[in-house]
Structure formats: C-alpha cells, structure tokens
Write an enzyme that holds these catalytic residues in place. Sequence first.
Site, mmCIF file in Angstrom:
data_model
loop_
_atom_site.group_PDB
_atom_site.id
_atom_site.type_symbol
_atom_site.label_atom_id
_atom_site.label_comp_id
_atom_site.label_asym_id
_atom_site.label_seq_id
_atom_site.Cartn_x
_atom_site.Cartn_y
_atom_site.Cartn_z
ATOM 1 C CG ASN A 217 -39.427 76.542 -44.589
ATOM 2 O OD1 ASN A 217 -39.825 76.468 -45.747
ATOM 3 N ND2 ASN A 217 -39.078 75.466 -43.896
ATOM 4 C CE LYS B 84 -39.341 67.665 -39.155
ATOM 5 N NZ LYS B 84 -38.799 68.583 -38.129
ATOM 6 N N GLY C 154 -29.848 64.217 -42.948
ATOM 7 C CA GLY C 154 -29.484 62.816 -43.077
ATOM 8 C C GLY C 154 -28.249 62.485 -42.260
ATOM 9 C CE LYS D 104 -41.608 72.046 -39.946
ATOM 10 N NZ LYS D 104 -40.312 72.351 -40.585
#
Length: 427
Positions: A340, A189, A87, A275
């Site tokens: 991730n 996402k 952000g 992804k």
Amino acid sequence: MFGKTMTAPTANIPTIVALSFGAGIFAATHLLRLRDRERLRKACSRTQKHLRKGQRAALGVDLTSYIPIWKGTSRQKVVVLGAGAFGTAMAYAAAQGGNDVVIYMRDKNQCHTINTEHRNPRYLSEFSLLVEGGSSEIRGICTLEDLKVELETPGVVIVHALPCQLTPPWFREHKDIIPHDALICVTAKGLYLPTQQLMGHAILDALDRAEQPLAFLSGPSFAEEIMKGNPTTLVVASDDLFQAVRIQRMMSNFKTVRVFTSDDPVGVQLGGALKNPLAVGAGMVAGMGFGTNTLSAVVVRASHELRQLAAAMGGNPRTIDGLAGIGDLMLTCFSSQSRNQRCGQRLMKGETVEDIQKEYTVEGIPTADVAIIYGDMCGLELPIFRCVHALIHKKITPDEAVMSLMGRRSQYETKHSPKNSRKISFS
C-alpha cells in the site's frame, strides 16, 4: 446435677486447646509459605531478570525455574487457503506450533515444489518450509478432491489467506465442502467492495450460514519477517472468545510468534482493513517529497480518524490503540515493504492504479472507496481518508490535498469530557 454437667466441658478443654494450637500452626505455616512465594516472585522479577541462565546458576539456584511457562500442547489440523506470501508465513507459523499443516493452491507445479523441495517457488522462495525439530512437514495440495478430504478432519481449522475481493466468491462456490463446525480464521485485511461489508459478514453471506465459527487474525506482520524468525505479536478476535483462544494456542510458538486474544471482531477487522488506504496516504506523503514531520502528523491524525470510524461502526476504540490498529498502521506507513505504501509513492510519480494492480494486489484501493461510504453513513468528516480517496481517483491534485488539510479551522487536538477537564481557578 450441676456438678455433673460442668465436668464434661472441663474435660474437653485440653482437646480444644490442642486443636486450636494445631490450627494456628497450620495457618502460620501457610502464611509463611505465601510470604516466601511472594519473596521468590519478587526476586525473580527484580534481581534476576537481567541475568543470563548461566549467571543465575552461578548464584546457586535458578529462581526462574520456579516460574511455569505455559505452552500449547494440543495438535490441530490446519488447512491454509492460499499459497501466497502471507499464506506461506501462516502455514510456517502454525507448523512451528506443532500442528499438522496443509496448504491449498491451484498451481500444480508450485504444489509439487512445496512437497519435494520444501519451499514455495513463487513466494518467499529463499526460505525453507521445514520446521526445525518439527514432528510433521508442511504439505501442499492442489485439487478440490484433496481439499475436501482434508476438511473432513474433525476439528479442522481453516486459515483463510486469499485476497479480500476474491474471498466471498470462493466461499460461495465451494461452500458445500466447508464443514459447518469448521473454525475459519480470516487473515485478509480489507473490506468487500461489491456489498460494502466487513469480511466476516461477506463470508457468512457467501456461505449462507449465520452460525459458522469465525476468528480474525491481525496485527503488524510482514510475511518475510515471520519467515526470518523475527519476534512478531498478533491479535485474534472472535465473538466466541474460546475460538480466539484456539487460534492463540495454534499460532503461538513462544519463540517468534505471540498471539493475544480479543472479543472485538469489529474493531480488529476495521483496524486491519482501514489502515490500508491510510498507508497509501503515507506513501503519497513520501512521493510528494515530504519528510518525517509530515509523515508522523499524518499517521497520528489518521489514527484519530480510525478510532472515530471504528467507534461509529460498533467497534471498541481501544482496540485501535492496540496491535490491530496503531500497530498495523505504523508497520504499513513507515515501511517500504508495504504494498500500500509503495502504491502511494508510485501514484504520486504519475503511475495509474490499473498499472500498479497488474503487478500486485493493493487492498487499500478498494478499501478507500468503502471507507468513504462508511464515513458518510456515520456522518464523519474524516479529512485524511477523503483526501487519500480523492488523490487515488485523481479528483484533486497533491497541492490541493495539502491545502485542504493544512487550511482547516483551528481546534483542540483532543476533546475531553467535562468531568475529566482541568478546573481553572483565578483565586
């Protein structure tokens, strides 16, 4: 009688000849101008593309000065929801584009520091939020009353930068202050786990509106690199292409951020979301001790599964070949900056999902569950997705995952349609 009728055309012959000659001169001049313009364009692209500005001037004329550079001129009111790392980066990029930017957060101390010291004390604190040469400062707000006032600005753009699983509940709780005509640019996402929806569908359901303007911004973009000024390319998609163009003009600063447009919001959302579990899988590869051979194989075959699933869900598989798919996949799989990817490594070292998520949000964990549901709905195998999901939930061991993938039956790498297949002749 015949003599009189023949003299009128004969008398106009000089006039006709003069007009024809003038038209010919005009056409020839126009063609010469087109020829010279084409020569100029070729000279700019072939002769001078490797020269610096001073070197071009030394030649006597800077031909590139004849090539117009489009720049956005419209100043927009931008309200960023969420003062996390991304952000903050989105607010900074929008401010670089000359827009009036406000960040909403709940932490009063964080808000005070942003307004007084012009930095975010919790995320990316080493970077100043003051835009060089900017006409306005990035302001922080922390109350719903202030947020409501800012959102009442005509033509306001809302940049959504909240965690995916918290997004629909937030919009449901605050839908009364969200204008019906405000463009919401979604940067999260991920997929919404409780209802197994794309983020756009979940937001519309939460707002209980079908006509809320939405756009989806995605692509390979680490927040820290945006703040450093590293050249970054993104893609924004919307069902209404002119809304995507609004975000393109708002975010592109023609120095460090360049935004492309797309009319495939489904493909852009799926590429950006799916992804994430694949990046967890890439981290697992590194955590198992494998090298670049294995990682490259996983990334390439995972992109194939991503295209299959995007096409089955109504997206354009060509979108996956772009920034929202392959671009974002490469970024998260090959970099340790990816949460991730780090999560995958830590899982292979014996840590639990619960302990990891106490430290930071890992969108790939819930998204892996929804990806399997989508694969089952579409009747797709998706072996890499399924192995990553099973490893996350400790259903198989790392050795079993390797044997499951490497022991699959032999097949073509890609299947071609008969009309495009190569004809073999034995004559």
